[in-house]
Design a protein around this motif. Sequence first.
Motif, PDB file in Angstrom:
ATOM      1  N   GLU A   1       9.214  -1.238   1.400  1.00 38.86           N
ATOM      2  CA  GLU A   1       8.977  -0.369   2.559  1.00 38.86           C
ATOM      3  C   GLU A   1       9.914  -0.735   3.710  1.00 38.86           C
ATOM      4  O   GLU A   1      10.495   0.145   4.344  1.00 38.86           O
ATOM      5  CB  GLU A   1       7.537  -0.503   3.064  1.00 38.86           C
ATOM      6  N   ALA A   2      10.027  -2.019   3.976  1.00 38.59           N
ATOM      7  CA  ALA A   2      10.865  -2.469   5.085  1.00 38.59           C
ATOM      8  C   ALA A   2      12.326  -2.088   4.867  1.00 38.59           C
ATOM      9  O   ALA A   2      12.987  -1.574   5.777  1.00 38.59           O
ATOM     10  CB  ALA A   2      10.739  -3.982   5.273  1.00 38.59           C
ATOM     11  N   ILE A   3      12.824  -2.320   3.687  1.00 40.65           N
ATOM     12  CA  ILE A   3      14.223  -2.019   3.396  1.00 40.65           C
ATOM     13  C   ILE A   3      14.470  -0.511   3.436  1.00 40.65           C
ATOM     14  O   ILE A   3      15.439  -0.047   4.051  1.00 40.65           O
ATOM     15  CB  ILE A   3      14.632  -2.621   2.034  1.00 40.65           C
ATOM     16  N   ASN A   4      13.587   0.273   2.821  1.00 39.34           N
ATOM     17  CA  ASN A   4      13.775   1.726   2.823  1.00 39.34           C
ATOM     18  C   ASN A   4      13.684   2.300   4.237  1.00 39.34           C
ATOM     19  O   ASN A   4      14.476   3.178   4.609  1.00 39.34           O
ATOM     20  CB  ASN A   4      12.780   2.404   1.890  1.00 39.34           C
ATOM     21  N   LEU A   5      12.739   1.813   5.046  1.00 42.77           N
ATOM     22  CA  LEU A   5      12.638   2.303   6.420  1.00 42.77           C
ATOM     23  C   LEU A   5      13.857   1.906   7.239  1.00 42.77           C
ATOM     24  O   LEU A   5      14.364   2.701   8.037  1.00 42.77           O
ATOM     25  CB  LEU A   5      11.367   1.772   7.085  1.00 42.77           C
TER      26      LEU A   5
ATOM     27  N   VAL B   1      18.741 -10.976   0.484  1.00 40.93           N
ATOM     28  CA  VAL B   1      18.379 -10.589   1.841  1.00 40.93           C
ATOM     29  C   VAL B   1      17.866 -11.822   2.569  1.00 40.93           C
ATOM     30  O   VAL B   1      17.110 -12.622   1.999  1.00 40.93           O
ATOM     31  CB  VAL B   1      17.280  -9.493   1.808  1.00 40.93           C
ATOM     32  N   ASP B   2      18.248 -11.957   3.824  1.00 37.41           N
ATOM     33  CA  ASP B   2      17.760 -13.051   4.664  1.00 37.41           C
ATOM     34  C   ASP B   2      16.235 -12.931   4.785  1.00 37.41           C
ATOM     35  O   ASP B   2      15.720 -11.933   5.303  1.00 37.41           O
ATOM     36  CB  ASP B   2      18.428 -12.955   6.033  1.00 37.41           C
ATOM     37  N   ALA B   3      15.506 -13.917   4.302  1.00 39.82           N
ATOM     38  CA  ALA B   3      14.039 -13.869   4.261  1.00 39.82           C
ATOM     39  C   ALA B   3      13.430 -13.773   5.653  1.00 39.82           C
ATOM     40  O   ALA B   3      12.449 -13.034   5.854  1.00 39.82           O
ATOM     41  CB  ALA B   3      13.493 -15.086   3.520  1.00 39.82           C
ATOM     42  N   ASP B   4      13.973 -14.514   6.623  1.00 37.56           N
ATOM     43  CA  ASP B   4      13.434 -14.468   7.985  1.00 37.56           C
ATOM     44  C   ASP B   4      13.669 -13.098   8.614  1.00 37.56           C
ATOM     45  O   ASP B   4      12.790 -12.555   9.289  1.00 37.56           O
ATOM     46  CB  ASP B   4      14.065 -15.554   8.860  1.00 37.56           C
TER      47      ASP B   4
END
Length: 66
Positions: A27-31, A8-11
């Motif tokens: 959390e970010a990916i699931n949301l 995944v692109d870190a930025d």
Amino acid sequence: MPMTSVNVDADLLAAAKRALGVTTNREAINLALHDAAWTERVVDAIEGLAGIDLEPEAEGVAAGDA
């Protein structure tokens, strides 16, 4: 839940975490995935509603004859 490994692109991930107000990558990916799936369902529902004729012609009366 099955484990999936992806690059995944870190930025982009950091920006998503800020935008979503979360602190973990999970959390970010699931949301983000939830939002994408939800958006598709909403668009499908809107398209379905857009196809509904809100002014059906009366039986035996042609449009403009009323």
